[in-house]
Design a protein around this motif. Structure first.
Motif, PDB file in Angstrom:
ATOM      1  N   ARG A  64       0.839  -1.202   0.000  1.00  0.00           N
ATOM      2  CA  ARG A  64       0.000   0.000   0.000  1.00  0.00           C
ATOM      3  C   ARG A  64       0.879   1.259   0.000  1.00  0.00           C
ATOM      4  O   ARG A  64       0.605   2.224  -0.715  1.00  0.00           O
ATOM      5  N   MET A  65       1.940   1.225   0.810  1.00  0.00           N
ATOM      6  CA  MET A  65       2.849   2.381   0.870  1.00  0.00           C
ATOM      7  C   MET A  65       3.476   2.655  -0.494  1.00  0.00           C
ATOM      8  O   MET A  65       3.586   3.814  -0.907  1.00  0.00           O
ATOM      9  N   ILE A  66       3.858   1.592  -1.188  1.00  0.00           N
ATOM     10  CA  ILE A  66       4.463   1.755  -2.514  1.00  0.00           C
ATOM     11  C   ILE A  66       3.439   2.323  -3.489  1.00  0.00           C
ATOM     12  O   ILE A  66       3.726   3.257  -4.244  1.00  0.00           O
ATOM     13  N   GLU A  67       2.221   1.764  -3.456  1.00  0.00           N
ATOM     14  CA  GLU A  67       1.158   2.247  -4.344  1.00  0.00           C
ATOM     15  C   GLU A  67       0.832   3.711  -4.090  1.00  0.00           C
ATOM     16  O   GLU A  67       0.532   4.461  -5.028  1.00  0.00           O
ATOM     17  N   GLU A  68       0.914   4.131  -2.818  1.00  0.00           N
ATOM     18  CA  GLU A  68       0.577   5.506  -2.471  1.00  0.00           C
ATOM     19  C   GLU A  68       1.756   6.460  -2.604  1.00  0.00           C
ATOM     20  O   GLU A  68       1.618   7.647  -2.323  1.00  0.00           O
ATOM     21  N   GLY A  69       2.912   5.952  -2.994  1.00  0.00           N
ATOM     22  CA  GLY A  69       4.065   6.816  -3.249  1.00  0.00           C
ATOM     23  C   GLY A  69       4.810   7.277  -2.006  1.00  0.00           C
ATOM     24  O   GLY A  69       5.404   8.358  -2.001  1.00  0.00           O
ATOM     25  N   GLU A  70       4.775   6.479  -0.932  1.00  0.00           N
ATOM     26  CA  GLU A  70       5.528   6.842   0.281  1.00  0.00           C
ATOM     27  C   GLU A  70       7.019   6.903  -0.022  1.00  0.00           C
ATOM     28  O   GLU A  70       7.493   6.347  -1.014  1.00  0.00           O
ATOM     29  N   SER A  71       7.754   7.531   0.867  1.00  0.00           N
ATOM     30  CA  SER A  71       9.193   7.658   0.667  1.00  0.00           C
ATOM     31  C   SER A  71       9.878   6.299   0.825  1.00  0.00           C
ATOM     32  O   SER A  71       9.421   5.428   1.570  1.00  0.00           O
ATOM     33  N   CYS A  72      10.986   6.159   0.109  1.00  0.00           N
ATOM     34  CA  CYS A  72      11.751   4.914   0.174  1.00  0.00           C
ATOM     35  C   CYS A  72      12.251   4.648   1.593  1.00  0.00           C
ATOM     36  O   CYS A  72      12.346   3.491   2.015  1.00  0.00           O
ATOM     37  N   LEU A  73      12.563   5.692   2.342  1.00  0.00           N
ATOM     38  CA  LEU A  73      13.049   5.514   3.706  1.00  0.00           C
ATOM     39  C   LEU A  73      11.973   4.862   4.580  1.00  0.00           C
ATOM     40  O   LEU A  73      12.250   3.896   5.303  1.00  0.00           O
ATOM     41  N   LYS A  74      10.752   5.371   4.501  1.00  0.00           N
ATOM     42  CA  LYS A  74       9.655   4.790   5.287  1.00  0.00           C
ATOM     43  C   LYS A  74       9.375   3.352   4.861  1.00  0.00           C
ATOM     44  O   LYS A  74       9.138   2.476   5.695  1.00  0.00           O
ATOM     45  N   ILE A  75       9.418   3.119   3.558  1.00  0.00           N
ATOM     46  CA  ILE A  75       9.176   1.766   3.046  1.00  0.00           C
ATOM     47  C   ILE A  75      10.272   0.821   3.519  1.00  0.00           C
ATOM     48  O   ILE A  75       9.996  -0.299   3.953  1.00  0.00           O
ATOM     49  N   SER A  76      11.511   1.269   3.482  1.00  0.00           N
ATOM     50  CA  SER A  76      12.618   0.405   3.909  1.00  0.00           C
ATOM     51  C   SER A  76      12.509   0.074   5.397  1.00  0.00           C
ATOM     52  O   SER A  76      12.865  -1.034   5.818  1.00  0.00           O
ATOM     53  N   GLN A  77      12.018   0.996   6.191  1.00  0.00           N
ATOM     54  CA  GLN A  77      11.811   0.722   7.613  1.00  0.00           C
ATOM     55  C   GLN A  77      10.780  -0.388   7.799  1.00  0.00           C
ATOM     56  O   GLN A  77      10.941  -1.269   8.650  1.00  0.00           O
ATOM     57  N   GLN A  78       9.735  -0.360   6.993  1.00  0.00           N
ATOM     58  CA  GLN A  78       8.717  -1.397   7.075  1.00  0.00           C
ATOM     59  C   GLN A  78       9.243  -2.743   6.574  1.00  0.00           C
ATOM     60  O   GLN A  78       8.924  -3.791   7.127  1.00  0.00           O
ATOM     61  N   PHE A  79      10.071  -2.700   5.526  1.00  0.00           N
ATOM     62  CA  PHE A  79      10.717  -3.929   5.058  1.00  0.00           C
ATOM     63  C   PHE A  79      11.542  -4.551   6.179  1.00  0.00           C
ATOM     64  O   PHE A  79      11.535  -5.763   6.386  1.00  0.00           O
ATOM     65  N   SER A  80      12.256  -3.723   6.882  1.00  0.00           N
ATOM     66  CA  SER A  80      13.084  -4.206   7.988  1.00  0.00           C
ATOM     67  C   SER A  80      12.220  -4.859   9.058  1.00  0.00           C
ATOM     68  O   SER A  80      12.564  -5.925   9.590  1.00  0.00           O
ATOM     69  N   ALA A  81      11.095  -4.256   9.370  1.00  0.00           N
ATOM     70  CA  ALA A  81      10.184  -4.815  10.372  1.00  0.00           C
ATOM     71  C   ALA A  81       9.626  -6.162   9.914  1.00  0.00           C
ATOM     72  O   ALA A  81       9.526  -7.108  10.705  1.00  0.00           O
ATOM     73  N   VAL A  82       9.293  -6.272   8.635  1.00  0.00           N
ATOM     74  CA  VAL A  82       8.773  -7.527   8.095  1.00  0.00           C
ATOM     75  C   VAL A  82       9.845  -8.611   8.160  1.00  0.00           C
ATOM     76  O   VAL A  82       9.568  -9.747   8.566  1.00  0.00           O
ATOM     77  N   ARG A  83      11.058  -8.271   7.791  1.00  0.00           N
ATOM     78  CA  ARG A  83      12.157  -9.255   7.841  1.00  0.00           C
ATOM     79  C   ARG A  83      12.382  -9.754   9.263  1.00  0.00           C
ATOM     80  O   ARG A  83      12.560 -10.945   9.487  1.00  0.00           O
ATOM     81  N   LYS A  84      12.359  -8.838  10.227  1.00  0.00           N
ATOM     82  CA  LYS A  84      12.544  -9.234  11.620  1.00  0.00           C
ATOM     83  C   LYS A  84      11.399 -10.137  12.082  1.00  0.00           C
ATOM     84  O   LYS A  84      11.619 -11.116  12.806  1.00  0.00           O
ATOM     85  N   ALA A  85      10.190  -9.815  11.675  1.00  0.00           N
ATOM     86  CA  ALA A  85       9.036 -10.631  12.052  1.00  0.00           C
ATOM     87  C   ALA A  85       9.159 -12.038  11.470  1.00  0.00           C
ATOM     88  O   ALA A  85       8.901 -13.034  12.162  1.00  0.00           O
ATOM     89  N   LEU A  86       9.569 -12.141  10.212  1.00  0.00           N
ATOM     90  CA  LEU A  86       9.727 -13.456   9.594  1.00  0.00           C
ATOM     91  C   LEU A  86      10.891 -14.225  10.214  1.00  0.00           C
ATOM     92  O   LEU A  86      10.796 -15.435  10.441  1.00  0.00           O
ATOM     93  N   ASP A  87      11.980 -13.526  10.506  1.00  0.00           N
ATOM     94  CA  ASP A  87      13.122 -14.181  11.150  1.00  0.00           C
ATOM     95  C   ASP A  87      12.734 -14.738  12.521  1.00  0.00           C
ATOM     96  O   ASP A  87      13.081 -15.868  12.861  1.00  0.00           O
ATOM     97  N   SER A  88      12.004 -13.964  13.306  1.00  0.00           N
ATOM     98  CA  SER A  88      11.623 -14.438  14.637  1.00  0.00           C
ATOM     99  C   SER A  88      10.616 -15.583  14.540  1.00  0.00           C
ATOM    100  O   SER A  88      10.629 -16.497  15.366  1.00  0.00           O
TER     101      SER A  88
END
Length: 97
Positions: A30-54
């Motif tokens: 949704r963030m990508i579709e709405e044109g959010e900044s890459c920094l905010k998107i990368s922060q969410q990617f990091s959160a998703v990776r941590k969630a999957l790792d745990s």
């Protein structure tokens, strides 16, 4: 035959964690579709990776404990101090992520 995760509580926990990660991924889309900044998107990617790792760590540790209990007698498990070993293994694996 490959073993499956049989502990119902652990399975429920893993599934719930995956559902939360799925929601996070939808949020990133949704963030990508709405044109959010890459920094905010990368922060969410990091959160998703941590969630999957745990989640992977949780599943792996539950599987290891399940297999140990299936292969050893209660006496062997107590003598070998398996609970301490599993905690140490979990800490080691968590540091790898």
């Amino acid at each position: 035959m490959t073993a499956a995760l049989k502990n119902e509580e652990a399975r429920t926990d893993v599934i719930n964690r995956l559902r939360r990660a799925e929601g996070q991924i939808r949020g990133v889309q949704r963030m990508i579709e709405e044109g959010e900044s890459c920094l905010k998107i990368s922060q969410q990617f990091s959160a998703v990776r941590k969630a999957l790792d745990s989640t992977y760590l949780r599943m792996t540790m539950c599987f290891m404990e399940q297999e140990l209990h299936q292969c050893a007698t209660p006496e062997q498990l107590h003598t070998a101090n398996v609970e301490t070993m599993l905690r140490d293994m979990e800490n080691l694996l968590a540091r790898m992520g």
